[in-house]
Design a protein around this motif. Structure first.
Motif, short mmCIF file in Angstrom:
data_model
loop_
_atom_site.label_atom_id
_atom_site.label_comp_id
_atom_site.label_asym_id
_atom_site.label_seq_id
_atom_site.Cartn_x
_atom_site.Cartn_y
_atom_site.Cartn_z
N ILE A 35 -9.40 -3.06 -9.42
CA ILE A 35 -9.87 -4.16 -8.57
C ILE A 35 -9.89 -5.48 -9.34
O ILE A 35 -9.45 -6.52 -8.85
CB ILE A 35 -11.27 -3.84 -8.01
CG1 ILE A 35 -11.18 -2.62 -7.07
CG2 ILE A 35 -11.85 -5.03 -7.26
CD1 ILE A 35 -12.53 -2.11 -6.61
N GLY A 36 -10.37 -5.43 -10.58
CA GLY A 36 -10.43 -6.64 -11.37
C GLY A 36 -9.07 -7.21 -11.70
O GLY A 36 -8.91 -8.43 -11.82
N PHE A 46 -8.16 -12.18 -3.73
CA PHE A 46 -7.00 -11.43 -4.23
C PHE A 46 -6.00 -12.37 -4.89
O PHE A 46 -5.74 -13.47 -4.40
CB PHE A 46 -6.34 -10.68 -3.07
CG PHE A 46 -5.10 -9.94 -3.46
CD1 PHE A 46 -5.19 -8.67 -4.01
CD2 PHE A 46 -3.85 -10.51 -3.29
CE1 PHE A 46 -4.04 -7.98 -4.37
CE2 PHE A 46 -2.70 -9.82 -3.64
CZ PHE A 46 -2.80 -8.55 -4.18
N THR A 47 -5.43 -11.92 -6.02
CA THR A 47 -4.42 -12.70 -6.71
C THR A 47 -3.51 -11.79 -7.52
O THR A 47 -3.92 -10.68 -7.91
CB THR A 47 -5.06 -13.74 -7.64
OG1 THR A 47 -4.02 -14.50 -8.27
CG2 THR A 47 -5.89 -13.06 -8.72
N LEU A 48 -2.29 -12.25 -7.75
CA LEU A 48 -1.34 -11.53 -8.59
C LEU A 48 -1.14 -12.22 -9.94
O LEU A 48 -0.29 -11.80 -10.73
CB LEU A 48 0.01 -11.39 -7.87
CG LEU A 48 0.04 -10.51 -6.62
CD1 LEU A 48 1.41 -10.58 -5.96
CD2 LEU A 48 -0.32 -9.07 -6.96
N ASP A 49 -1.91 -13.27 -10.18
CA ASP A 49 -1.73 -14.04 -11.41
C ASP A 49 -2.01 -13.19 -12.65
O ASP A 49 -1.33 -13.34 -13.68
CB ASP A 49 -2.65 -15.26 -11.40
CG ASP A 49 -2.23 -16.29 -10.36
OD1 ASP A 49 -1.07 -16.23 -9.91
OD2 ASP A 49 -3.07 -17.13 -9.99
N ASN A 50 -3.01 -12.32 -12.57
CA ASN A 50 -3.33 -11.50 -13.73
C ASN A 50 -2.20 -10.54 -14.06
O ASN A 50 -1.86 -10.35 -15.24
CB ASN A 50 -4.62 -10.71 -13.47
CG ASN A 50 -5.80 -11.61 -13.21
OD1 ASN A 50 -5.98 -12.61 -13.89
ND2 ASN A 50 -6.60 -11.27 -12.20
N VAL A 51 -1.60 -9.94 -13.03
CA VAL A 51 -0.49 -9.01 -13.26
C VAL A 51 0.72 -9.78 -13.75
O VAL A 51 1.46 -9.30 -14.63
CB VAL A 51 -0.18 -8.23 -11.97
CG1 VAL A 51 1.01 -7.31 -12.18
CG2 VAL A 51 -1.40 -7.43 -11.53
N ARG A 52 0.96 -10.97 -13.21
CA ARG A 52 2.07 -11.79 -13.69
C ARG A 52 1.87 -12.16 -15.16
O ARG A 52 2.83 -12.31 -15.92
CB ARG A 52 2.20 -13.06 -12.86
CG ARG A 52 2.62 -12.84 -11.42
CD ARG A 52 3.03 -14.15 -10.78
NE ARG A 52 3.25 -14.00 -9.34
CZ ARG A 52 2.38 -14.34 -8.41
NH1 ARG A 52 1.20 -14.88 -8.77
NH2 ARG A 52 2.64 -14.17 -7.14
N GLY A 53 0.60 -12.31 -15.56
CA GLY A 53 0.30 -12.64 -16.95
C GLY A 53 0.75 -11.58 -17.94
O GLY A 53 0.89 -11.87 -19.13
#
Length: 287
Positions: A35-36, A46-53
C-alpha cells in the motif's frame, strides 16, 4: 466410500498462534509495504511515482550489487556446503562427528547481525588480531584498500553463514542417495564419472539448485550484518531502504523505501517459487 475425518475445533484452535504469528510478522507488513509503495507522500492518494523511482540509476545499481552479492555468496556457500555435507554422508550416519557438525551448522546458520560483524572486525578488521599478525610479518591484507567494508568483504562474511545453511538443507538430499544405486552402476560397468554424471548428479541437481536459490534469498534479504559493517554509504538495497526511512537529510522518501521493499519482495517471491518447483521435483525421488 469412507468419509474423511473432520477436524475438531480443538485441532483448529491449536493453529491460531501460528496464523496469528504469520499475520502479524508477514502478511500485515507486506500489505503495509504494498500500500505504501503506491501512496503519495503524506498519504496523499494513489501514485506510481514511487514505483517509477525504482528506475533511478542509484537504485538500479543497488539492486545490481545486492543480486551480485547474493549470487556470489550463494554459489560459494552452495559449493563448499555441498562438499561438507557429502563428507558427513560418507561417515557414520549416527557418528559423533556428524552430530557435532550438524549441531554447529544449525547454530552458525543463524549466527549473523552485529555479532557476526564484530567477530570479523575483531579477526580480520583493520585492528583485528589476524591483520596485526600478518602486518608484523610483512603482509598487509589492506594494502589495496579496505575491502572488508565493501562487496568483497560482505561476500566473505555472508558466506560464513551460507555454508552451514547449505549443509542443513542439502544433507537430506544426500541421505536420499542409496548405496545400491552406485553398486548397480558399478556392476553394469559404469565408472565413478558415469555414476555421478548419469545417476547421482541428475538426481541431486534439483536439490542443489533449490538449495542455492534458498541461499540467494537468504543473502538478498539480510540486513543487520551489512548495516553493522557498512557505516558509510548504502551499496545494497536493504541499506538503501534504511536510508530512505531514517534519513534526516532527504525527507519524504519513506514511500520510496517501501517501493524498494516491494521490489525485494518480488525478487524473493520469484526465487522462492523456483525453489518450490525444484523441491517438488526432489521430493519425487526422496519419497
Amino acid at each position: 466410500m469412507a468419509r474423511r475425518p473432520r477436524l475438531r475445533g480443538g485441532a483448529l484452535l491449536g493453529t491460531v498462534p501460528f496464523f496469528a504469528y504469520v499475520a502479524i510478522f508477514l502478511i500485515i507488513p507486506t500489505l503495509v509495504v504494498v500500500i505504501g509503495a503506491f501512496t503519495g507522500d503524506g498519504g496523499r492518494g494513489f501514485t506510481l511515482d514511487n514505483v517509477r523511482g525504482l528506475g533511478d540509476e542509484y537504485i538500479v545499481a543497488a539492486f545490481g550489487r545486492s543480486i551480485a552479492l547474493s549470487a556470489s555468496s550463494a554459489v560459494m556457500g552452495a559449493v563448499f556446503g555441498a562438499l561438507l555435507a557429502y563428507a558427513l554422508v560418507t561417515g557414520k550416519p549416527n557418528g559423533l562427528l556428524r552430530r557435532v557438525v550438524t549441531a554447529a551448522a544449525g547454530v552458525l546458520a543463524q549466527f549473523g547481525g552485529v555479532t557476526l560483524a564484530f567477530a570479523f572486525l575483531a579477526t580480520i578488521g583493520l585492528s583485528g588480531f589476524v591483520t596485526v599478525w600478518l602486518q608484523e610479518h610483512g603482509l598487509d591484507p589492506y594494502a589495496n584498500g579496505v575491502w572488508l567494508f565493501e562487496l568483497p568483504g560482505l561476500t566473505l562474511v555472508y558466506t560464513y553463514f551460507q555454508i552451514p545453511l547449505m549443509v542443513i538443507v542439502f544433507l537430506p538430499a544426500l541421505d536420499g542417495i542409496r548405496p545400491q544405486w552406485r553398486e548397480a552402476a558399478t556392476s553394469l560397468g559404469g565408472s565413478t564419472w558415469h555414476y555421478w554424471t548419469r545417476v547421482a548428479g541428475p538426481l541431486l541437481a534439483p536439490a542443489f539448485l533449490g538449495s542455492a536459490l534458498l541461499l540467494f534469498a537468504n543473502a538478498f534479504s539480510a540486513y543487520a550484518t551489512a548495516a553493522a559493517l557498512v557505516s558509510q554509504g548504502s551499496p545494497i538495497v536493504p541499506l538503501q531502504i534504511r536510508g530512505a526511512l531514517t534519513s534526516e537529510v532527504v525527507l519524504g522518501q519513506a514511500n520510496l523505501g517501501k517501493a524498494m521493499a516491494l521490489g525485494m519482495v518480488v525478487v524473493v517471491a520469484v526465487v522462492m517459487a523456483l525453489y518450490a518447483l525444484l523441491q517438488r521435483r526432489t521430493a519425487k525421488w526422496l519419497g
